[in-house]
Design a protein around this motif. Structure first.
Motif, short mmCIF file in Angstrom:
data_model
loop_
_atom_site.label_atom_id
_atom_site.label_comp_id
_atom_site.label_asym_id
_atom_site.label_seq_id
_atom_site.Cartn_x
_atom_site.Cartn_y
_atom_site.Cartn_z
N GLN C 257 0.84 -1.19 0.00
CA GLN C 257 0.00 0.00 0.00
C GLN C 257 0.89 1.25 0.00
N LYS C 291 -2.68 -1.51 -7.88
CA LYS C 291 -3.83 -1.28 -6.98
C LYS C 291 -4.66 -2.56 -6.84
N LEU C 292 -4.92 -3.22 -7.96
CA LEU C 292 -5.69 -4.46 -7.91
C LEU C 292 -4.96 -5.51 -7.10
N VAL C 294 -2.80 -5.04 -4.68
CA VAL C 294 -2.83 -4.72 -3.25
C VAL C 294 -4.20 -5.09 -2.67
N GLU C 295 -5.24 -4.72 -3.39
CA GLU C 295 -6.59 -5.01 -2.87
C GLU C 295 -6.84 -6.51 -2.76
N SER C 296 -6.43 -7.26 -3.79
CA SER C 296 -6.68 -8.71 -3.72
C SER C 296 -5.81 -9.34 -2.64
N ARG C 298 -4.94 -7.90 0.13
CA ARG C 298 -5.58 -7.57 1.41
C ARG C 298 -6.78 -8.50 1.64
N HIS C 299 -7.55 -8.73 0.60
CA HIS C 299 -8.73 -9.56 0.78
C HIS C 299 -8.38 -11.00 1.10
#
Lengths: 251, 321, 381
Positions: C257, C291-292, C294-296, C298-299
């Motif tokens: 992030q 960005k994708l 990082v988000e995936s 995190r999930h």
């Protein structure tokens, strides 16, 4: 066998974070709030007195609406045993605050009251002294060292004055206000934070305390001070000395 | 006792009157009406004589061995008593650790509100400005009470001009038996210095943390101050790291100064420090960092290393003689 | 599955963010160059409560659930640039603290856990050997019972925290004939006779986390330092590794992030050909992918945290989390260098270090290949 001071009361104020609010261009209204740094020093001192086994209970007290509960919990996370919040959303002046605190003290009957020497938003430096005057108690202001003496019936206080240091003794009960160098407050830890969840916040009103106060000062406006403008850059000591002599005429 | 409108608390160091405390006379003149001066202490007869030429309706003197030390509980009681006897409505002093200790306590005894660090008096003496948030904002405040206590910033009010008129001295009777005794003086540790007092000096040299150690601080800051006959000040960071004693601290929690010339050595310019120097007539800043905030308010800015520039400057000032 | 934070979780996570921001933003370049461990930051983390996040309160911990724990570590990774410190903390938590929490005797827990929580003690484990890495249970170190002691002989490699550890969980075989069932865990304390953890190993990344080769030469371990039971080592190790796989890269999500935000700032500031480079689609596309990623990441991390708090067997989720986060972190760091161009390759910009720190994630606590093997076997291949 010496007796510990039964109860210390620490008064603290929630203020806008001075390190954020002071940033240029910041209106201050959106800045997050923190415990007034001088009050944080007072809380730390109470904790240290307890850690030396010289008191058994630390009660925190503050005045404000429920939005300051985060600072109340922060005080308890530092180690304050329980806290009282006098629910009052008005903009109070130091004398009103002192009169409300007198009401709390008459009920709680602590042997020692600690607080910061001033709040960094209002910068008045009055509440501790006014409170001492109202109660007829001894006071020690601008204090950088506290030592309890004589079976905890007296406090020897080092005060930071304009001329240097002064040492006075005050009989307890007394009001002591903390200066910057009294101590370095501890960092609130996660265990402290979690323990604080179980500690009660006792919300009271001025009516319940039987204290009727109206502020006697009225804030009509605030404004940014006129800014000094940046002056001249000089390149050398020689040039500086010439400017001082001929332009500024200070030499 | 002579009636008056404003009672001015005078501060002294047991030898002489602190000059800034006389600036309250100027504030009293702006408030209008009569004013009286109040001097407390032990064996202050000689000092009293120096206070007779400031146009006061009277000089009240509480002279008693039990008042030798400025213990807040006793002083506040005597002050409140004098205030009531002379029928004043305003109790006035100049901001200092002495007045900030005692005046709020006296205010509580008088059931009066107080304003600290008043900078200007406006609107027929009913409206006041004072700095808040470390001087980053100026508040305008009105008082809703006939009785009031004010401490003024010495740097915001001129020194009073001497007057040939001679104010009458009135001795206040002090009954030692009635004085509280919950506070006892133990000792005092004050620096004896040949240099002028920080809040009274015409020239002040301030030092910051880049001065590294006490020896360097004394040599550069002290050396330059001596070359100019000035006083020494310091930032909080310099005091915290032991470069200078705490009573040298200038700023929000230290002293507020307004000299003719302030020279900032290795001071970047934290807002808390700037709040304490902004009324200086001329500010010189010497700092290695060209982006240091202090340059935003310096009259003269010199980008350079203090360790190199200051010895040169001291030399240049010596040569000028 | 619910990832909305309760007030208490939010309060704790905000406190961690603030702690990281205010206490852990020191300069890392010099420490990385000289491979210096930050003891002061370790102590601060301990006093603040990081090392004890998962430990029951009666042993000086905070008793937090796995989801809160990984979210807290993520915030720490966002604030603190010292990936080596975070790696040391992770090794300590998953390979020393977790085995003690699950397998320690009451006396062992009372002796070690409070210090391991508050930062006064540093722990780690010693498993890998020069000839057994991915094939961990083929280890050659032996332990022989002699009265009220065990005598350990052998050597271990890649021992994180080895040079600074106060105690290590050491795996040795008490009976080679039993193979994997002879593997046993011991608590070896600093200063034990015949224990030498002083041989530091230089490495490419996470250089601020000390690593050692460790030698046991007739090393005496008191019998009360047996952790779990004889032959229980393999199961104990697997449990410890499962926790580690699920959690060890939580802080990397924070790092990613931070890298993402750094790239966005740089792409907006850096002008080439009359416009900021972020306006060029090739650059923008790279950042969008980041960005994708990082988000995936995190999930999948939060999903692991949630599952770990709700059921016992989480081998699959742990392996997937480890595999995905390691790949994502390396790719993020690599792309961050590319976006920063030549500057990204320079030490001063602190992007190249991130890549060096990230690459190890594909190797430790089971290489990416091992994770794929585990996943393959668990999905019926």
């Amino acid at each position: 066998m010496t007796q510990p001071v039964e109860k210390i009361l620490v008064a603290f104020k929630s203020v806008p974070d001075p390190y954020e609010a002071a940033a240029p261009g910041d209106s201050g209204s959106t800045a997050k709030s923190v415990i007034n740094p001088f009050d944080e020093i007072a809380i730390e001192e109470a904790l240290r007195i307890r850690e030396r086994g010289e008191t058994s209970e630390i009660v925190g007290v503050t005045i404000g609406p429920s939005s300051i509960d985060e600072q109340v919990r922060a005080a308890m996370a530092m180690g304050v045993d329980r806290a009282i919040r006098i629910d009052d959303a008005r903009l109070l002046d130091p004398y009103a605050v002192a009169r409300i605190l007198r009401g709390v003290i008459e009920k709680e009957a602590p042997q020692l009251v600690l607080m910061g020497k001033q709040a960094v938003d209002d910068d008045s430096n009055q509440v501790g002294q006014m409170l001492a005057g109202l109660l007829g108690w001894p006071q020690a202001t601008f204090v950088s060292k506290i030592e309890l003496l004589d079976n905890r019936t007296r406090a020897r206080c080092t005060r930071e004055t304009d001329a240097g240091l002064e040492v006075i003794d005050v009989n307890l009960p007394a009001i002591i206000t903390a200066d910057l160098r009294l101590n370095e407050p501890r960092y609130v830890s996660l265990p402290g934070l979690i323990k604080a969840r179980k500690k009660p916040i006792d919300v009271q009103t001025c009516q319940q305390l039987g204290v009727i106060v109206e502020p006697l000062t009225r804030l009509s406006s605030t404004a940014r001070p006129a800014r000094r403008s940046a002056g001249t850059r000089v390149e050398s000591v020689a040039e500086l000395v010439i400017k001082l002599k001929e332009e500024a005429k200070v030499l | 006792m002579t009636k008056t409108n404003t009672l001015i608390l005078i501060e002294h160091d047991r030898q002489q009157v602190k000059r800034p405390s006389l600036h309250a006379v100027t504030a009293a003149q702006q408030l209008g009406g009569d004013y009286s001066l109040l001097l407390l202490g032990s064996a202050v007869g000689e000092m009293a004589k120096s206070l007779l030429g400031y146009g006061a309706a009277s000089l009240l003197v509480a002279d008693h061995a039990e008042l030798a030390e400025p213990l807040a509980d006793r002083y506040a009681l005597v002050i409140a008593d004098a205030f009531q006897k002379c029928g004043a409505t305003t109790l006035l002093g100049t901001s200092s650790t002495f007045s900030k200790d005692i005046l709020p306590r006296a205010a509580a005894l008088l059931d009066a509100p107080m304003l600290t660090d008043v900078m200007t008096i406006e609107g027929n003496g009913n409206s006041f400005t004072r700095p808040i948030n470390a001087g980053s904002m100026i508040a305008t405040v009105q008082l809703g009470s006939e009785r009031r206590v004010l401490s003024i910033r010495a740097s915001a009010f001129a020194a009073p001009t001497g007057n040939t008129a001679v104010s009458p001295i009135e001795q206040l009777a002090v009954d030692a038996a009635l004085l509280p005794n919950g506070m006892q003086f133990v000792s005092r540790e004050e620096r004896i210095s040949d240099r002028p007092d920080l809040t009274e000096a015409r020239v002040v040299v301030g030092g910051g943390r880049p001065l590294k150690d006490k020896e360097t601080f004394d040599r550069l800051v002290g050396g330059l101050a001596d070359a100019l006959g000035g006083a020494i000040g310091a930032t909080r960071a310099a005091v915290d790291t032991g470069l200078a004693p705490n009573d040298y601290q200038i700023g929000q929690t230290g002293k507020v100064i307004a000299p003719d010339l302030y020279i900032a050595l290795g001071i970047s310019g934290a807002i808390q420090h700037l709040a304490g120097i902004k009324d200086s007539r001329v500010i010189i800043a010497i700092n290695k960092d060209p982006d240091a905030p202090i340059f935003q308010m310096a009259t003269y800015a010199l980008v350079g290393d203090v360790h190199q520039v200051v010895p040169e400057l001291i030399e240049a000032l010596r040569d000028r003689e | 599955m619910d990832f909305s934070w309760s007030d208490q979780q939010r309060e704790l996570l905000d406190a961690v963010s603030r702690f990281g921001r205010e206490q852990l933003t020191y300069e890392v370049i010099e420490n990385d160059r000289n491979a210096v461990f930050n003891h002061d930051a370790w102590k601060k983390c301990g006093e603040f409560g990081i090392q004890g996040l998962l430990v029951p309160t009666e042993y000086g911990g905070l008793g937090q659930d796995p989801l809160t724990t990984v979210a807290a570590l993520e915030r720490l990774g966002y604030a603190c640039k010292d990936n080596g410190l975070l790696f040391s903390i992770n090794a300590h938590m998953w390979t020393a603290v977790i085995p003690l929490v699950f397998n320690g005797t009451e006396a062992q827990k009372r002796k070690f856990l409070p210090g391991l929580c508050d930062g006064t003690l540093i722990g780690g484990n010693a498993m890998s050997e020069p000839n057994s890495g991915s094939d961990a249970f083929a280890l050659a170190t032996t332990a022989t019972r002699a009265g009220d002691k065990y005598i350990l002989n052998g050597s271990k490699i890649f021992c994180t925290n080895g040079p600074i550890a106060d105690m290590l969980v050491v795996f040795a075989n008490v009976d080679k004939s039993r193979g994997q069932d002879g593997i046993t865990a011991f608590l070896v304390e600093k200063g034990a006779p015949g224990f030498d953890p002083s041989h530091k190993i230089e490495k490419m990344g996470v250089r601020t986390s000390p690593m050692a080769e460790v030698f046991f030469e007739n090393c005496e371990v008191p019998a009360e330092n047996l952790l779990g039971k004889e032959g229980g080592g393999a199961f104990l190790f697997t449990r410890s590794m499962t926790w580690e796989r699920g959690c060890i890269l939580a802080s990397a999500v924070g790092s990613m992030q931070r890298l993402l935000e750094k790239c966005i700032r740089y792409a907006n500031e850096r002008k080439q050909g009359g416009q900021s480079i972020g306006k060029y689609q090739l650059v923008a596309s790279k950042i969008v992918d980041m960005k994708l990623r990082v988000e995936s990441a995190r999930h999948i991390l939060y999903h692991y945290g949630w599952v770990a708090g709700h059921r016992k067997a989480v081998y699959l989720e742990a392996a997937m989390t480890k595999l995905h986060l390691a790949d994502a972190w390396v790719k993020c760091a690599e792309d961050a260098i590319q976006i920063h161009g030549g500057y990204g390759y320079m030490t001063e910009y602190e992007v190249e270090r991130e890549l060096r720190d990230a690459i190890g994630a594909k190797l430790y606590s089971g290489t990416s290949e091992i994770q794929r093997n585990i996943i393959a076997s668990l999905i019926g291949l």
